[in-house]
Design an enzyme around this catalytic site. Structure first.
Site, PDB file in Angstrom:
ATOM      1  N   HIS A  63      42.168  38.643  34.849  1.00 29.49           N
ATOM      2  CA  HIS A  63      40.868  37.979  34.803  1.00 29.49           C
ATOM      3  C   HIS A  63      41.001  36.605  34.150  1.00 29.49           C
ATOM      4  O   HIS A  63      40.504  35.607  34.668  1.00 29.49           O
ATOM      5  CB  HIS A  63      39.867  38.856  34.035  1.00 29.49           C
ATOM      6  CG  HIS A  63      38.541  38.220  33.816  1.00 29.49           C
ATOM      7  ND1 HIS A  63      37.526  38.315  34.723  1.00 29.49           N
ATOM      8  CD2 HIS A  63      38.078  37.467  32.794  1.00 29.49           C
ATOM      9  CE1 HIS A  63      36.483  37.657  34.271  1.00 29.49           C
ATOM     10  NE2 HIS A  63      36.791  37.136  33.097  1.00 29.49           N
ATOM     11  N   ALA A  64      41.665  36.542  33.014  1.00 30.38           N
ATOM     12  CA  ALA A  64      41.844  35.273  32.305  1.00 30.38           C
ATOM     13  C   ALA A  64      42.663  34.299  33.149  1.00 30.38           C
ATOM     14  O   ALA A  64      42.358  33.109  33.190  1.00 30.38           O
ATOM     15  CB  ALA A  64      42.510  35.507  30.958  1.00 30.38           C
TER      16      ALA A  64
END
Length: 166
Positions: free
Chosen positions: A53-54
């Site tokens: 996600h990051a």
């Protein structure tokens, strides 16, 4: 930034907000029909964590953000002081700090961040200190990739120096 939720059926009066916050937020709608405004704001609205996600946020923020944090006077924050952090998020922080580390060195530092975060979540200051200590250890030759004991020793020396100066 605020969210609005519409409910026509009181039996379906519960929903979960998928905010990137430390705790999940539960909102209950009133039994009457209509709009209910719920807060979905502050720095947590643009806080991200977890490896893939990051990485997606760092590569292309529009993958998870439909609004720009700058439009609200906020900034994007990628949390890296936890056990779910990925090396790409740590690499981004290394670049922000102006440190020069190879990918292998960043992966090694990420493993240490995850190890420490298993005990307690690390603050950004904790992570920054670890990255600077790792970088100085690599630059001075006191540390090489995979030398866990040497890194532990450098961290202990740093903590001892902090306590002595306090």
């Amino acid at each position: 930034m605020r969210s609005k939720i519409w409910s026509r059926k009181p039996s379906r009066s519960t929903c979960h907000s998928r905010t990137p916050s430390r705790t999940s937020t539960l909102f209950l709608l009133s039994p009457s029909y209509g709009w209910l405004t719920v807060p979905d704001s502050g720095y947590v609205a643009f806080t991200h964590k977890a490896g893939i996600h990051a990485k997606a946020i760092l590569n292309n923020p529009s993958t998870y953000e439909i609004l720009k944090p700058e439009d609200f006077g906020l900034t994007r924050y990628v949390s890296i002081g936890h056990r779910l952090t990925g090396w790409n998020a740590v690499k981004s922080r290394v670049e922000q700090l102006g440190l020069e580390l190879t990918d292998e060195e960043i992966k090694d530092a990420t493993a240490k961040i995850k190890e420490l975060a298993d005990v307690r979540t690390q603050s950004m200051d904790d992570v920054d200190s670890l990255l600077r200590i790792y970088h100085s250890g690599i630059q001075s030759g006191a540390l090489e990739v995979g030398q866990k004991e040497a890194l532990d020793r450098l961290l202990q020396e740093h903590r001892a120096a902090q306590l002595a100066s306090a």
